[in-house]
Design an enzyme around this catalytic site. Structure first.
Site, PDB file in Angstrom:
ATOM      1  N   SER A 102     -36.689  56.039 -76.752  1.00  0.00           N
ATOM      2  CA  SER A 102     -37.195  57.416 -76.700  1.00  0.00           C
ATOM      3  C   SER A 102     -38.595  57.479 -76.089  1.00  0.00           C
ATOM      4  CB  SER A 102     -37.245  57.984 -78.116  1.00  0.00           C
ATOM      5  OG  SER A 102     -38.111  59.108 -78.155  1.00  0.00           O
ATOM      6  N   ARG A 115     -29.826  69.411 -82.687  1.00  0.00           N
ATOM      7  CA  ARG A 115     -31.222  69.564 -83.099  1.00  0.00           C
ATOM      8  C   ARG A 115     -31.984  70.575 -82.256  1.00  0.00           C
ATOM      9  NH1 ARG A 115     -32.881  64.953 -86.200  1.00  0.00           N
ATOM     10  NH2 ARG A 115     -34.981  64.812 -85.343  1.00  0.00           N
ATOM     11  N   LYS A 145     -29.766  63.793 -69.426  1.00  0.00           N
ATOM     12  CA  LYS A 145     -29.223  63.914 -70.781  1.00  0.00           C
ATOM     13  C   LYS A 145     -29.452  65.327 -71.302  1.00  0.00           C
ATOM     14  CE  LYS A 145     -29.889  62.014 -75.489  1.00  0.00           C
ATOM     15  NZ  LYS A 145     -30.641  63.010 -76.254  1.00  0.00           N
ATOM     16  N   HIS A 189     -28.067  67.250 -78.190  1.00  0.00           N
ATOM     17  CA  HIS A 189     -29.216  66.691 -78.896  1.00  0.00           C
ATOM     18  C   HIS A 189     -28.900  66.481 -80.381  1.00  0.00           C
ATOM     19  CE1 HIS A 189     -33.553  66.106 -77.589  1.00  0.00           C
ATOM     20  NE2 HIS A 189     -33.625  65.742 -78.860  1.00  0.00           N
TER      21      HIS A 189
HETATM   22  C1  FNR Z   1     -33.076  62.388 -81.527  1.00  0.00           C
HETATM   23  N1  FNR Z   1     -32.659  62.667 -80.232  1.00  0.00           N
HETATM   24  C2  FNR Z   1     -33.518  62.446 -79.176  1.00  0.00           C
HETATM   25  N2  FNR Z   1     -33.090  62.637 -77.911  1.00  0.00           N
HETATM   26  C3  FNR Z   1     -33.906  62.390 -76.861  1.00  0.00           C
HETATM   27  O1  FNR Z   1     -33.477  62.535 -75.713  1.00  0.00           O
HETATM   28  N3  FNR Z   1     -35.187  61.955 -77.100  1.00  0.00           N
HETATM   29  C4  FNR Z   1     -35.681  61.764 -78.335  1.00  0.00           C
HETATM   30  O2  FNR Z   1     -36.831  61.370 -78.501  1.00  0.00           O
HETATM   31  C5  FNR Z   1     -34.829  62.041 -79.426  1.00  0.00           C
HETATM   32  N4  FNR Z   1     -35.289  61.868 -80.705  1.00  0.00           N
HETATM   33  C6  FNR Z   1     -34.412  61.986 -81.746  1.00  0.00           C
HETATM   34  C7  FNR Z   1     -34.845  61.677 -83.027  1.00  0.00           C
HETATM   35  C8  FNR Z   1     -33.952  61.713 -84.081  1.00  0.00           C
HETATM   36  C9  FNR Z   1     -34.403  61.337 -85.458  1.00  0.00           C
HETATM   37  C10 FNR Z   1     -32.617  62.117 -83.863  1.00  0.00           C
HETATM   38  C11 FNR Z   1     -31.625  62.150 -84.986  1.00  0.00           C
HETATM   39  C12 FNR Z   1     -32.193  62.449 -82.599  1.00  0.00           C
HETATM   40  C13 FNR Z   1     -31.258  63.022 -79.975  1.00  0.00           C
HETATM   41  C14 FNR Z   1     -30.428  61.755 -79.846  1.00  0.00           C
HETATM   42  O3  FNR Z   1     -30.774  61.013 -78.733  1.00  0.00           O
HETATM   43  C15 FNR Z   1     -28.929  62.065 -79.736  1.00  0.00           C
HETATM   44  O4  FNR Z   1     -28.728  63.032 -78.737  1.00  0.00           O
HETATM   45  C16 FNR Z   1     -28.318  62.547 -81.054  1.00  0.00           C
HETATM   46  O5  FNR Z   1     -28.931  61.926 -82.157  1.00  0.00           O
HETATM   47  C17 FNR Z   1     -26.836  62.251 -81.070  1.00  0.00           C
HETATM   48  O6  FNR Z   1     -26.261  62.747 -82.218  1.00  0.00           O
HETATM   49  P1  FNR Z   1     -25.918  61.868 -83.528  1.00  0.00           P
HETATM   50  O7  FNR Z   1     -25.252  60.578 -83.077  1.00  0.00           O
HETATM   51  O8  FNR Z   1     -27.202  61.640 -84.238  1.00  0.00           O
HETATM   52  O9  FNR Z   1     -24.979  62.758 -84.257  1.00  0.00           O
END
Ligand code: FNR
Length: 404
Positions: A130, A304, A277, A301
């Site tokens: 990340s 989120r 993404k 995401h």
């Molecule tokens: C994320 N996600 C995320 N995506 C991204 O592009 N950059 C980031 O810094 C983050 N940070 C992040 C933190 C946390 C705690 C979570 C849970 C998620 C999104 C992540 O890459 C991904 O898209 C989702 O988590 C996929 O869904 P699931 O597998 O958690 O259900």
């Protein structure tokens, strides 16, 4: 630790049980890691990880989407030799799943990004680091040169160019641009759990930490002692805010004006592989492909950002068809081997898993992540046998899944 399938090569079945450390053996599926993480992490840190936007509609529908498909298995096929290996960007990975980018990993797990990267390399699966991370990207690239780097675009061209230059100089070869964060999401659910970035010192926060002594000593104080106060290291070319501060404000520079012109600029600047993404519409997928994207991650995401954004699995077949000349990938709600196989059958070359691997790093460090990877790889292998396939390519043939 051996999984017997980590190479992705044709393997004898049944797969040998992994030798996970004893303290992790009660974790039998990816969902088990969430319950364990809730007991291990302080309320605000777990609250940040588990959170989804608003009414959590997208979070739920990400999971429910998998139930909309059922398998039509074939029988009396010799499945004694099976491989779940997949070639992506010229690399043969052991499994068709990898580790999604997770911000603040080094807050929940000691040296989180490094631990996740080591476990991914050991299992030969892809990992995306990340951009909202607390360990300088150069350290991760030096340790694990195959890791992909995910960037959030800074708001202005000068900062974009400086960040791209820094990422290239560190040696990353694959850049993932996350494009679904035009503005920060509604934070109500993380605020309810006492989370903010930076965290604000308070009696309540101190109490939240004290009642989680394993995390307090094993992760937070150990980090402070050995590496100093963690900062956001990689959102820009220069260091950002600390993770704990009474007054510092994090720079959430405005990204609302960013558009495809900025994407094209990055395409010109970045000589490596470029993955986008956070795409959910077929039209955007086509634009990205035509603008030079080497791969697409269909994602909301993890539910989120925009609550109500469609589940990636629902739009995957249309995007895979429209962009069949580049790898289309997916994340969101992947928890089971059957989820992985359904996504592959619907056109995903690779899927990524977010929260469970983050919890695994927090609970068990590298061994924890490896255990989680092994559990999912064994599910994929077992499910392939019961589906009657020896290689993932066989899923391209129609007839293996149908609407439920
Ligand atoms: C994320 N996600 C995320 N995506 C991204 O592009 N950059 C980031 O810094 C983050 N940070 C992040 C933190 C946390 C705690 C979570 C849970 C998620 C999104 C992540 O890459 C991904 O898209 C989702 O988590 C996929 O869904 P699931 O597998 O958690 O259900």
């Amino acid at each position: 630790m051996t999984s017997g399938i980590s190479s992705g090569q044709l393997s004898m079945s049944p797969v040998k049980a992994a030798q996970a450390p004893r303290r992790l053996r009660h974790l039998l599926s990816l969902d088990d890691f969430e319950k364990a993480a809730a007991k291990h992490l302080p309320r605000p840190v777990f609250g940040y990880m588990v959170a989804a936007a608003e009414t959590r509609h997208s979070l739920r529908s990400n999971r429910e989407a998998y139930a909309r498909y059922s398998f039509v298995p074939r029988v009396l096929v010799d499945v004694s030799q099976r491989s779940q290996a997949v070639t992506l960007f010229g690399h043969s990975y052991a499994s068709p799943f990898g580790l999604a980018p997770l911000g603040l990993s080094a807050l929940s797990a000691y040296r989180g990004d490094l631990v996740l990267a080591r476990a991914a390399a050991e299992a030969n699966v892809p990992m995306i680091m990340s951009g909202s991370s607390l360990i300088p990207l150069e350290q991760v690239a030096a340790q694990s040169p195959d890791v992909w780097f995910q960037a959030y675009l800074p708001g202005d061209e000068q900062n974009i160019m400086a960040l791209i230059e820094r990422v290239a100089k560190a040696g990353f070869r694959t850049l993932v641009l996350t494009v679904d964060t035009q503005v920060p999401p509604n934070s109500e659910n993380t605020v309810r759990m006492g989370f903010s970035a930076p965290l604000r010192p308070s009696l309540r926060l101190a109490w939240d930490g004290l009642v989680r002594p394993r995390w307090l000593f094993g992760t937070f104080l150990r980090t402070l002692l050995l590496h100093g106060m963690p900062h956001f290291e990689n959102n820009y070319a220069t260091r950002g805010a600390p993770i704990l501060s009474a007054s510092v404000l994090r720079d959430f520079s405005d990204r609302g004006h960013l558009n495809w012109r900025h994407f094209s600029l990055i395409r010109q600047l970045w000589k490596g592989r470029l993955v986008i993404k956070g795409v959910l519409s077929v039209q955007d997928a086509r634009i990205a492909r035509d603008a030079g994207a080497d791969g697409i991650i269909v994602s909301n995401h993890g539910g989120r950002q925009l609550d109500g954004a469609v589940a990636p699995l629902k739009v995957l077949p249309g995007i895979a068809e429209a962009c069949s000349d580049i790898p289309v990938m997916l994340d969101g709600g992947v928890r089971r081997g059957t989820d992985v196989l359904k996504a592959v059958a619907l056109g995903a070359r690779m899927v990524f898993v977010g929260r469970p691997f983050g919890y695994a790093a927090a609970i068990g460090g590298q061994a924890g992540v490896r255990h989680a990877i092994d559990l999912l790889a064994r599910e994929v292998s077992r499910d392939m046998a019961m589906l009657g396939i020896r290689e993932l390519d066989e899923l391209n043939a129609s007839g293996f899944i149908c609407p439920s």
